[in-house]
Write an enzyme that holds these catalytic residues in place. Structure first.
Site, PDB file in Angstrom:
ATOM      1  N   GLY A 289       0.798  -1.224   0.000  1.00  0.00           N
ATOM      2  CA  GLY A 289       0.000   0.000   0.000  1.00  0.00           C
ATOM      3  C   GLY A 289       0.826   1.267   0.000  1.00  0.00           C
TER       4      GLY A 289
ATOM      5  N   CYS B  74      20.427   3.943  19.677  1.00  0.00           N
ATOM      6  CA  CYS B  74      20.927   5.073  18.875  1.00  0.00           C
ATOM      7  C   CYS B  74      21.978   5.855  19.669  1.00  0.00           C
ATOM      8  CB  CYS B  74      19.791   5.977  18.415  1.00  0.00           C
ATOM      9  SG  CYS B  74      18.823   6.743  19.726  1.00  0.00           S
TER      10      CYS B  74
ATOM     11  N   CYS C  48      15.693   7.834  17.104  1.00  0.00           N
ATOM     12  CA  CYS C  48      15.543   6.722  16.167  1.00  0.00           C
ATOM     13  C   CYS C  48      14.122   6.173  16.295  1.00  0.00           C
ATOM     14  CB  CYS C  48      16.588   5.643  16.434  1.00  0.00           C
ATOM     15  SG  CYS C  48      16.277   4.612  17.907  1.00  0.00           S
TER      16      CYS C  48
ATOM     17  N   CYS D 209      -3.336  -4.366   8.616  1.00  0.00           N
ATOM     18  CA  CYS D 209      -4.390  -3.944   7.692  1.00  0.00           C
ATOM     19  C   CYS D 209      -5.296  -5.114   7.314  1.00  0.00           C
ATOM     20  CB  CYS D 209      -3.775  -3.334   6.438  1.00  0.00           C
ATOM     21  SG  CYS D 209      -3.004  -1.723   6.700  1.00  0.00           S
TER      22      CYS D 209
ATOM     23  N   ASP E 232      10.446  -7.519  -1.226  1.00  0.00           N
ATOM     24  CA  ASP E 232       9.128  -8.011  -0.826  1.00  0.00           C
ATOM     25  C   ASP E 232       9.074  -9.490  -1.189  1.00  0.00           C
ATOM     26  OD1 ASP E 232       6.242  -8.560  -0.663  1.00  0.00           O
ATOM     27  OD2 ASP E 232       6.005  -6.383  -0.621  1.00  0.00           O
TER      28      ASP E 232
ATOM     29  N   GLN F 149      -7.107  -3.185  -4.121  1.00  0.00           N
ATOM     30  CA  GLN F 149      -7.913  -2.092  -3.576  1.00  0.00           C
ATOM     31  C   GLN F 149      -7.064  -0.901  -3.162  1.00  0.00           C
ATOM     32  OE1 GLN F 149      -7.583  -2.043   0.036  1.00  0.00           O
ATOM     33  NE2 GLN F 149      -9.318  -0.833   0.780  1.00  0.00           N
TER      34      GLN F 149
ATOM     35  N   SER G 173      -7.001  -9.199  -3.317  1.00  0.00           N
ATOM     36  CA  SER G 173      -7.347  -8.256  -2.252  1.00  0.00           C
ATOM     37  C   SER G 173      -6.373  -7.087  -2.157  1.00  0.00           C
ATOM     38  CB  SER G 173      -7.409  -8.977  -0.901  1.00  0.00           C
ATOM     39  OG  SER G 173      -6.126  -9.458  -0.531  1.00  0.00           O
TER      40      SER G 173
ATOM     41  N   ASP H 169       4.756  -3.732   7.080  1.00  0.00           N
ATOM     42  CA  ASP H 169       3.573  -3.746   7.949  1.00  0.00           C
ATOM     43  C   ASP H 169       3.783  -4.535   9.230  1.00  0.00           C
ATOM     44  OD1 ASP H 169       3.704  -6.266   6.926  1.00  0.00           O
ATOM     45  OD2 ASP H 169       1.670  -6.322   6.118  1.00  0.00           O
ATOM     46  N   ASN H 170       5.056  -4.659   9.673  1.00  0.00           N
ATOM     47  CA  ASN H 170       5.288  -5.384  10.924  1.00  0.00           C
ATOM     48  C   ASN H 170       6.441  -4.753  11.698  1.00  0.00           C
ATOM     49  OD1 ASN H 170       7.902  -7.270  10.656  1.00  0.00           O
ATOM     50  ND2 ASN H 170       6.896  -7.106   8.651  1.00  0.00           N
TER      51      ASN H 170
END
Length: 248
Positions: A40, A247, A172, A187, A61, A71, A68, A129-130
């Site tokens: 996304g 950091c 950081c 999501c 990736d 969208q 799905s 997303d994690n």
């Protein structure tokens, strides 16, 4: 490095900006940006960086395109369902701007490969997303002294910041999120209004371009919070945690 006639035409609207011009466009063409995730956030991010003329784009990736995804993940088409996301993304980028060098990694970023992959790039843009990957990317970017432009999404909202934890006066990502928060849904679990990913991913692309060009005010030490339902955004300061063990 002189611009070709085609490049002068392609980047004409950049060239007339006094903050960019020919020298700035050459900076973009020489730059290397790693984008983590072709989903996304990664979709608009990659498309705008390619259109802007960022010379080398790395994409990591390990997923395949699912129906799905379409969208919100606008870099992928219906004909790409079942295809590796990195392959689908590369095809779109090449169609947008064939001059871009696209390097793909059909893999998940892990402790075994993160250092070697990130070392090849000037800037890192995180659209994963994690939290496990976010922490890993943060730690490697600190170690390698590279700016990390990070975005996140949740239902109708988005967040965006730039982290330079390798600087003594800058926080950081772990200063902001010290450990994996409980109860945060992905999501896939909570849902997401697709266009919100487009807004935040595009904002993320702007911040990457600003860092490359060294123009405007960096989001380092600040967090932008975007609320689509109220059509508002606000920027808050992110303090450096003096006790952060990760950091400087």
């Amino acid at each position: 490095m002189a611009l070709t006639d085609d490049q002068i035409d392609r980047y004409a609207r950049h060239l007339i900006l006094k903050e960019v011009g020919g020298p700035g466009q050459q900076k973009l063409l020489k730059s290397k940006v790693l984008v983590i995730g072709a989903g996304g956030l990664g979709s608009p991010l990659l498309m705008y960086l390619a259109a802007a003329g960022v010379g080398t784009l790395g994409i990591i990736d390990d997923d395949a395109v699912d129906l799905s995804n379409l969208q919100r993940q606008i870099i992928h088409m219906s004909s790409s369902v079942g295809q590796d996301k990195v392959k689908s993304a590369k095809e779109m980028i090449t169609d947008i701007n064939p001059d871009i060098n696209v390097v793909t990694y059909n893999a998940r970023l892990t402790e075994n490969n993160a250092e070697s992959i990130i070392s090849d790039y000037d800037f890192v843009a995180d659209g994963c997303d994690n939290f496990t990957t976010r922490f890993l990317v943060n730690d490697i970017c600190i170690k390698q002294k590279k700016a990390l432009i990070s975005g996140a999404l949740s239902q109708f909202d988005g967040q965006l910041s730039t982290f330079k934890g390798y600087k003594s006066d800058q926080p950081c990502y772990r200063c902001f999120v010290p450990e994996h928060p409980a109860g945060v849904l992905s999501c896939a679990e909570a849902g997401i209004l697709g266009a919100v990913a487009g807004v935040v991913g595009t904002m993320q692309a702007v911040e990457v371009l600003k860092e490359i060009l060294e123009i405007g005010d960096s989001l380092a030490g600040k967090l932008v919070i975007y609320d689509s339902l109220s059509a508002t955004s606000r920027t808050i300061k992110l303090p450096k945690d003096p006790g952060c063990p990760h950091c400087y």
